[in-house]
Design a protein around this motif. Structure first.
Motif, mmCIF file in Angstrom:
data_model
loop_
_atom_site.group_PDB
_atom_site.id
_atom_site.type_symbol
_atom_site.label_atom_id
_atom_site.label_comp_id
_atom_site.label_asym_id
_atom_site.label_seq_id
_atom_site.Cartn_x
_atom_site.Cartn_y
_atom_site.Cartn_z
ATOM 1 N N GLN A 1 13.841 13.504 -11.903
ATOM 2 C CA GLN A 1 13.911 13.522 -13.360
ATOM 3 C C GLN A 1 15.137 12.760 -13.855
ATOM 4 O O GLN A 1 15.064 11.988 -14.815
ATOM 5 C CB GLN A 1 13.935 14.952 -13.895
ATOM 6 C CG GLN A 1 13.899 15.032 -15.410
ATOM 7 C CD GLN A 1 12.643 14.401 -15.988
ATOM 8 O OE1 GLN A 1 11.529 14.730 -15.589
ATOM 9 N NE2 GLN A 1 12.817 13.484 -16.930
ATOM 10 N N ARG A 2 16.284 12.936 -13.182
ATOM 11 C CA ARG A 2 17.496 12.199 -13.569
ATOM 12 C C ARG A 2 17.296 10.695 -13.399
ATOM 13 O O ARG A 2 17.706 9.901 -14.248
ATOM 14 C CB ARG A 2 18.702 12.678 -12.752
ATOM 15 C CG ARG A 2 19.273 13.992 -13.218
ATOM 16 C CD ARG A 2 20.637 14.281 -12.613
ATOM 17 N NE ARG A 2 20.643 14.275 -11.164
ATOM 18 C CZ ARG A 2 20.414 15.338 -10.387
ATOM 19 N NH1 ARG A 2 20.143 16.501 -10.935
ATOM 20 N NH2 ARG A 2 20.457 15.227 -9.067
ATOM 21 N N PRO B 1 5.674 9.055 -16.451
ATOM 22 C CA PRO B 1 6.408 10.265 -16.090
ATOM 23 C C PRO B 1 6.489 10.416 -14.567
ATOM 24 O O PRO B 1 5.666 9.868 -13.841
ATOM 25 C CB PRO B 1 5.559 11.383 -16.710
ATOM 26 C CG PRO B 1 4.198 10.797 -16.834
ATOM 27 C CD PRO B 1 4.388 9.326 -17.056
ATOM 28 N N PRO B 2 7.470 11.147 -14.089
ATOM 29 C CA PRO B 2 7.604 11.321 -12.647
ATOM 30 C C PRO B 2 6.408 12.065 -12.061
ATOM 31 O O PRO B 2 5.793 12.896 -12.733
ATOM 32 C CB PRO B 2 8.887 12.139 -12.497
ATOM 33 C CG PRO B 2 9.110 12.780 -13.812
ATOM 34 C CD PRO B 2 8.477 11.880 -14.838
ATOM 35 N N THR C 1 14.442 9.102 -13.492
ATOM 36 C CA THR C 1 13.506 8.663 -14.527
ATOM 37 C C THR C 1 14.217 8.517 -15.867
ATOM 38 O O THR C 1 14.018 7.529 -16.583
ATOM 39 C CB THR C 1 12.335 9.659 -14.652
ATOM 40 O OG1 THR C 1 11.662 9.725 -13.393
ATOM 41 C CG2 THR C 1 11.353 9.239 -15.727
ATOM 42 N N ASP C 2 15.065 9.488 -16.194
ATOM 43 C CA ASP C 2 15.822 9.413 -17.449
ATOM 44 C C ASP C 2 16.745 8.192 -17.455
ATOM 45 O O ASP C 2 16.860 7.495 -18.470
ATOM 46 C CB ASP C 2 16.643 10.680 -17.666
ATOM 47 C CG ASP C 2 15.775 11.905 -17.944
ATOM 48 O OD1 ASP C 2 14.576 11.739 -18.261
ATOM 49 O OD2 ASP C 2 16.302 13.030 -17.815
ATOM 50 N N ARG D 1 14.581 17.597 -9.626
ATOM 51 C CA ARG D 1 15.684 17.347 -10.567
ATOM 52 C C ARG D 1 16.236 15.935 -10.392
ATOM 53 O O ARG D 1 16.509 15.240 -11.372
ATOM 54 C CB ARG D 1 16.795 18.387 -10.380
ATOM 55 C CG ARG D 1 16.447 19.759 -10.944
ATOM 56 C CD ARG D 1 17.658 20.682 -10.946
ATOM 57 N NE ARG D 1 18.248 20.876 -9.625
ATOM 58 C CZ ARG D 1 17.871 21.798 -8.736
ATOM 59 N NH1 ARG D 1 16.888 22.633 -9.027
ATOM 60 N NH2 ARG D 1 18.495 21.900 -7.568
#
Length: 98
Positions: A60-61, A31-32, A63-64, A57
């Motif tokens: 997270q993008r 996870p970040p 990482t996704d 944000r």
């Protein structure tokens, strides 16, 4: 069409599939990281909080996206393994008729 031959190197294809699968595990990292100390170093002003939130944000993008790439890499690795198996089976069937 005598004399034509199609050769598929299934061993190399399987090695390539293993490399792609290994890459998938790298793309599928943990996870970040939290904004913790770095975010605190910016201070508590409105612009600092906004910068930390925007960075979180973006992280997270990213990482996704990396996890999506990992999943597609696993799919590609499986397809390469399946293709190698199909070529091996085909070759064994053709070999019986030669």
């Amino acid at each position: 069409m005598a004399g034509q031959d199609l050769t598929v190197d299934c061993t190399t294809m399987r090695r390539a599939a293993a490399i792609v699968a290994e890459a998938a595990s790298v793309f599928d990292g943990g996870p970040p990281a939290a904004a913790g100390p770095a975010g605190a170093a910016l201070g508590s002003s409105g612009p600092a909080r906004a910068a930390v939130a925007a960075t979180a944000r973006s992280l997270q993008r990213a990482t996704d996206a990396a996890r999506g790439l990992a999943e597609r890499s696993r799919t590609m690795s499986g397809a390469m393994q399946t293709t190698a198996t199909a070529f091996e089976v085909t070759e064994s069937v053709i070999g019986t008729f030669r």
